[in-house]
Structure formats: structure tokens, C-alpha cells
Design a protein around this motif. Structure first.
Motif, mmCIF file in Angstrom:
data_model
loop_
_atom_site.group_PDB
_atom_site.id
_atom_site.type_symbol
_atom_site.label_atom_id
_atom_site.label_comp_id
_atom_site.label_asym_id
_atom_site.label_seq_id
_atom_site.Cartn_x
_atom_site.Cartn_y
_atom_site.Cartn_z
ATOM 1 N N LEU A 284 54.236 56.655 59.457
ATOM 2 C CA LEU A 284 55.552 56.948 60.019
ATOM 3 C C LEU A 284 55.603 58.345 60.623
ATOM 4 O O LEU A 284 56.660 58.795 61.064
ATOM 5 C CB LEU A 284 56.634 56.831 58.938
ATOM 6 C CG LEU A 284 56.800 55.459 58.295
ATOM 7 C CD1 LEU A 284 57.922 55.497 57.258
ATOM 8 C CD2 LEU A 284 57.076 54.379 59.340
ATOM 9 N N SER A 285 54.464 59.013 60.653
ATOM 10 C CA SER A 285 54.407 60.398 61.122
ATOM 11 C C SER A 285 53.531 60.493 62.367
ATOM 12 O O SER A 285 53.257 59.499 63.041
ATOM 13 C CB SER A 285 53.869 61.289 60.008
ATOM 14 O OG SER A 285 53.848 62.634 60.386
ATOM 15 N N LEU B 272 58.257 62.542 53.385
ATOM 16 C CA LEU B 272 58.035 61.184 53.879
ATOM 17 C C LEU B 272 56.738 61.091 54.671
ATOM 18 O O LEU B 272 56.010 60.095 54.568
ATOM 19 C CB LEU B 272 59.220 60.748 54.736
ATOM 20 C CG LEU B 272 59.151 59.338 55.326
ATOM 21 C CD1 LEU B 272 58.971 58.292 54.231
ATOM 22 C CD2 LEU B 272 60.399 59.043 56.154
ATOM 23 N N ALA B 273 56.424 62.120 55.446
ATOM 24 C CA ALA B 273 55.196 62.093 56.233
ATOM 25 C C ALA B 273 53.961 61.982 55.343
ATOM 26 O O ALA B 273 53.024 61.237 55.657
ATOM 27 C CB ALA B 273 55.105 63.347 57.102
ATOM 28 N N VAL C 120 62.194 54.677 60.173
ATOM 29 C CA VAL C 120 62.588 56.043 59.841
ATOM 30 C C VAL C 120 64.093 56.205 60.003
ATOM 31 O O VAL C 120 64.750 56.878 59.199
ATOM 32 C CB VAL C 120 61.828 57.054 60.722
ATOM 33 C CG1 VAL C 120 62.304 58.474 60.454
ATOM 34 C CG2 VAL C 120 60.321 56.955 60.473
ATOM 35 N N VAL D 276 47.817 63.907 58.662
ATOM 36 C CA VAL D 276 49.180 64.188 59.094
ATOM 37 C C VAL D 276 49.201 65.514 59.839
ATOM 38 O O VAL D 276 48.744 66.540 59.315
ATOM 39 C CB VAL D 276 50.145 64.227 57.895
ATOM 40 C CG1 VAL D 276 51.534 64.714 58.325
ATOM 41 C CG2 VAL D 276 50.257 62.846 57.252
ATOM 42 N N TYR E 203 50.243 58.142 67.141
ATOM 43 C CA TYR E 203 51.541 57.696 66.625
ATOM 44 C C TYR E 203 51.954 56.413 67.325
ATOM 45 O O TYR E 203 51.470 56.079 68.410
ATOM 46 C CB TYR E 203 52.601 58.773 66.821
ATOM 47 C CG TYR E 203 52.816 59.209 68.253
ATOM 48 C CD1 TYR E 203 53.816 58.647 69.039
ATOM 49 C CD2 TYR E 203 52.013 60.207 68.821
ATOM 50 C CE1 TYR E 203 54.006 59.046 70.351
ATOM 51 C CE2 TYR E 203 52.198 60.614 70.130
ATOM 52 C CZ TYR E 203 53.189 60.037 70.890
ATOM 53 O OH TYR E 203 53.374 60.426 72.194
ATOM 54 N N ASP F 118 60.295 66.179 58.023
ATOM 55 C CA ASP F 118 60.282 65.565 56.693
ATOM 56 C C ASP F 118 58.845 65.494 56.180
ATOM 57 O O ASP F 118 58.158 64.484 56.332
ATOM 58 C CB ASP F 118 60.897 64.161 56.773
ATOM 59 C CG ASP F 118 61.190 63.561 55.407
ATOM 60 O OD1 ASP F 118 60.475 63.917 54.445
ATOM 61 O OD2 ASP F 118 62.112 62.726 55.307
ATOM 62 N N VAL G 206 58.430 63.258 60.951
ATOM 63 C CA VAL G 206 58.293 61.811 61.047
ATOM 64 C C VAL G 206 58.717 61.378 62.443
ATOM 65 O O VAL G 206 59.311 62.137 63.202
ATOM 66 C CB VAL G 206 59.086 61.086 59.949
ATOM 67 C CG1 VAL G 206 58.401 61.262 58.597
ATOM 68 C CG2 VAL G 206 60.524 61.572 59.885
ATOM 69 N N ASN G 207 58.436 60.145 62.774
ATOM 70 C CA ASN G 207 58.438 59.661 64.144
ATOM 71 C C ASN G 207 59.802 59.102 64.567
ATOM 72 O O ASN G 207 60.222 58.049 64.091
ATOM 73 C CB ASN G 207 57.367 58.573 64.256
ATOM 74 C CG ASN G 207 57.119 58.115 65.667
ATOM 75 O OD1 ASN G 207 57.869 58.419 66.579
ATOM 76 N ND2 ASN G 207 56.044 57.359 65.840
ATOM 77 N N ARG H 167 54.011 58.410 53.760
ATOM 78 C CA ARG H 167 53.775 57.349 54.741
ATOM 79 C C ARG H 167 53.258 57.953 56.039
ATOM 80 O O ARG H 167 54.004 58.128 57.008
ATOM 81 C CB ARG H 167 55.072 56.591 54.993
ATOM 82 C CG ARG H 167 55.552 55.709 53.856
ATOM 83 C CD ARG H 167 54.723 54.438 53.733
ATOM 84 N NE ARG H 167 54.710 53.707 55.007
ATOM 85 C CZ ARG H 167 55.657 52.828 55.389
ATOM 86 N NH1 ARG H 167 56.687 52.591 54.607
ATOM 87 N NH2 ARG H 167 55.554 52.194 56.538
#
Length: 398
Positions: free
Chosen positions: A162-163, A155-156, A187, A170, A226, A152, A180-181, A159
Motif C-alpha cells: 500500500l506504499s 501502515l507502510a 487506503v 519501503v 507502486y 503513515d 501510503v499510496n 503493508r
């Protein structure tokens, strides 16, 4: 929860499965998207579990002979190709469409209401979802929503926390894709909310794809930055933590989507059934299968290395498919209440392989794969072609 250790037969080295998709321009929607994500934490689970009742009078029934479907992009579902694909299904034994709702980059393929927190990450590929469902219902085509989860880029970029990050940026793979994570429940909630909207639209099944960490993550897991969320500490190594996170997401999604009376399916790499667990990506075939209604292994002959004693698998679609089915059947027999097996099969030509390792794929090759599955008792399948151009004249019950 990762429920058991898989006693699968480890055969050869892990094959590499690669999906390609066209990139799309990104929209700026940081404020609304962050509001959505932070708001998810305060959602009340009992409210989510209240039984959802569709307000429409649409009726879709699970195909009597099982799902035999095709992959459909958002562009195809909302464009001129849609009618030709509908006609194609009308003229064959095919009966289902797997339609992109959240695609490979992280965009929605339709425009929700303007007050939706997802509005600014949506593309207007499917301009009139209601009309699309009208056609699907009229032609008795079973609708399945494909939602790409942990790959994604949208989203990464919005945010980064969240990645996965590298030197404060990123991290992206060699195809310029961000993930993403899977460790983070925030997530999970983000994707589950999209799945719920798909269920409300009328989809009868939610198919989650890219339910995994990036390929080769075991080689960079200690280098990237992360958060591991609730998986910090405890028993197990990094491999088992990844497997636990993936399985926990699937179980959580299945539990929360029960209120919407939809089936839940997950796409997995075919080789995940041939190893105890895929160490980098965190996929355990049995762990995922134990928490879904449908398991869809991606078993395209072109995507295997020399497995099952078969050299150049793309040249042997019947043999590679049949041998895979034997392994999968043995595994699923270990589950008391296992899922429906519905593999993805190949309806494209892998001309990117070295000369001598590939062949044109057409009627014979598609039928060979279906026959290999059928002889092992697997009667459901999905056809993949990234461009949605499927072979004419195939006998889907060879």
C-alpha cells in the motif's frame, strides 16, 4: 473528480512546507491490521450511509464568531498540559481545539476497544477520551479531530504493497517518513474508518492533513514501485492522475461522512493557491475546496520563499498574510458554494532559518497575521505550534 482547471495566478516558485513530529515506537500488529484492510473491501456502502445518531447527550455548537483554534497533540490532550490549554482558551477569545487522533507517524492517540482492528496501532496518549470530552463540553470548546492521511509510516511498514517501494523496500523521505499510496481505495477506506470512529467519539469536524503525495514526487514517480489502482490508463498524464486521486479521496470522504453530521476540512499548502496545481503532491486548491466544508491553508510566513514580491517573508507577517488572502479570496469566488476559509497561522519562532531571515514570534507577529486576514474578510484561523506553547496576551480581534 478533478472538476476544473484552476485559473490561479502563478507567483514565484513553490514554497516548501515542513512539519516536524517526534517519532514513537512501533507495535507489531500485522495480522489484525491486514484483516482490517482486507475486510474493508467487503463493506457495504449503503450501510455506511445510514444516518448515524450519537448516543450521548453532548452538545457542541459551532462558535458564533467562527472557529479560532489551536493545535493540540495527543500527548497534550491526554496529559497535564491539557488543563493549562483549557484555561488558556477560557481566558481568551479562542474557542476550539484541533486534536490529533491519527498522528504524523500513523498511530492513533487513544486506545479503542480491544476488539478494534486498530487497537494494536494505538498509543494511550489520551487515556480517557470521555473525560476529555467532558471538559471540552463544560468549557464550550469546539472539538476538531486531526487525521493525518497519506503520511503513515505505521501502515507502510505493515503493508508495503500500500506504499511506495524502492528496490523492494519501503521508500522513505529525507526525514525517514514513509507515505501510503493515494491511488489506492483500500487506503482511503482505512482512513475513513478512523474518521468515522472520531465522529462517533463526539468530534464535530474531521480535519484531514497530509492529503497529498510526498514532496517532490514528480522527480521520482517513474522510479518508485507502486500500484495506480483504478487510475491505470485513461486520459491525462501522471500529474493529472495524482490530482484526480487526491480530489477523489476528498470527495469520497465528504460524501461518506455526511451520515455522521460532521464538517470535513482539509489542510493544504499555502502555495497550492498560487499555482494551477502542485504537480508533485497532487494538490489542486480549487479541486479540494470544492469538496469540503472548510479549507485550511498553511500560510506560516516562515514557510514561504520570496512570494508576492516580499523578500524574507518571516519578517513581514502582516504583508505576506494579507497578500495570500487576496489570492485565496479570488479563487474561492469562482466556486458557487465554496468552503469556509480557516488558515493555519504561525505562533512559533522559525530560528532554523538563516540569520537575518527570521524574527522571534510573539504578540505583535500573531496579531499581524490575524489583522491581515481580517482586512480581507477572513475571520477564522488556527494557531500552530508543534509544542503547543502559545503566546500569551494576544488580541485575537485586532
Amino acid at each position: 473528480m478533478w472538476k476544473k482547471t484552476v485559473s490561479a495566478l502563478a507567483v514565484g516558485t513553490a514554497a516548501l512546507f515542513i512539519f516536524s513530529s517526534e517519532g514513537h515506537a512501533e507495535n507489531d500488529s500485522t495480522q489484525e491490521l491486514q484483516h482490517k484492510l482486507t475486510g474493508l473491501k467487503s463493506m457495504n456502502l449503503p450501510d455506511r450511509l445510514a444516518r448515524f445518531v450519537h448516543s450521548s447527550d453532548r452538545e457542541f455548537t459551532y462558535p458564533e464568531d467562527g472557529v479560532k483554534g489551536i493545535y493540540v497533540t495527543g500527548n497534550s490532550a491526554g496529559g497535564e498540559r491539557f488543563n493549562s490549554l483549557v484555561n488558556f482558551l477560557d481566558e481568551t477569545e479562542l474557542n476550539s481545539m484541533v486534536i490529533d487522533i491519527k498522528e504524523d507517524n500513523g498511530y492513533l492517540t487513544y486506545r479503542p476497544d480491544e476488539d478494534s482492528p486498530f487497537y494494536d496501532i494505538a498509543q494511550n496518549y489520551i487515556g480517557d477520551p470521555e473525560q476529555m470530552f467532558d471538559v471540552l463540553e463544560e468549557h464550550n470548546i469546539y472539538p476538531i479531530a486531526r487525521i493525518v492521511v497519506f503520511k503513515d509510516s505505521v501502515l507502510a511498514e505493515k503493508r508495503p504493497d500500500l506504499s511506495f517501494q524502492e528496490n523492494g523496500e519501503v521508500w522513505k523521505n529525507g526525514r525517514n517518513e514513509a507515505f501510503v499510496n493515494p491511488f489506492l481505495e483500500e487506503v482511503w477506506e482505512y482512513n475513513l474508518d478512523i474518521a468515522e470512529e472520531a465522529a462517533k467519539m463526539g468530534f464535530q469536524e474531521i480535519q484531514f492533513d497530509y492529503v497529498r503525495f510526498p514532496e517532490g514526487f514528480e522527480n521520482r514517480d517513474e522510479d518508485l514501485e507502486y500500484d495506480v489502482g483504478k487510475y491505470e490508463g485513461g486520459d491525462g498524464d501522471n500529474i493529472h492522475r495524482r490530482v484526480n486521486a487526491v480530489n477523489d479521496f476528498v470527495a469520497y470522504a465528504k460524501e461518506n461522512l455526511e451520515a455522521y453530521d460532521v464538517d470535513v476540512s482539509v489542510d493544504v499548502f499555502g502555495y497550492a493557491a498560487t499555482v494551477e496545481y502542485a504537480p508533485g503532491i497532487g494538490q489542486s486548491f480549487l479541486g479540494i475546496s470544492d469538496n469540503v466544508d472548510v479549507i485550511s491553508s498553511m500560510i506560516y510566513p516562515s514557510h514561504w520563499t520570496s512570494y508576492f514580491g516580499i523578500d524574507k517573508p518571516d519578517l513581514h507577517p502582516y504583508e505576506i498574510t494579507k497578500e495570500y488572502a487576496k489570492v485565496e479570496n479570488e479563487l474561492l469566488s469562482e466556486l458557487e458554494d465554496g468552503p469556509v476559509s480557516r488558515p493555519w497561522i504561525q505562533d512559533f519562532t522559525a530560528s532554523y532559518l538563516p540569520d537575518g531571515d527570521w524574527q522571534p514570534y510573539g504578540k505583535e507577529q500573531v496579531e499581524d497575521q490575524i489583522r491581515g486576514l481580517k482586512e480581507e474578510g477572513i475571520t477564522e484561523f488556527l494557531l500552530w505550534d508543534a509544542g503547543n506553547s502559545y503566546t500569551e496576551g494576544v488580541n485575537y480581534s485586532p
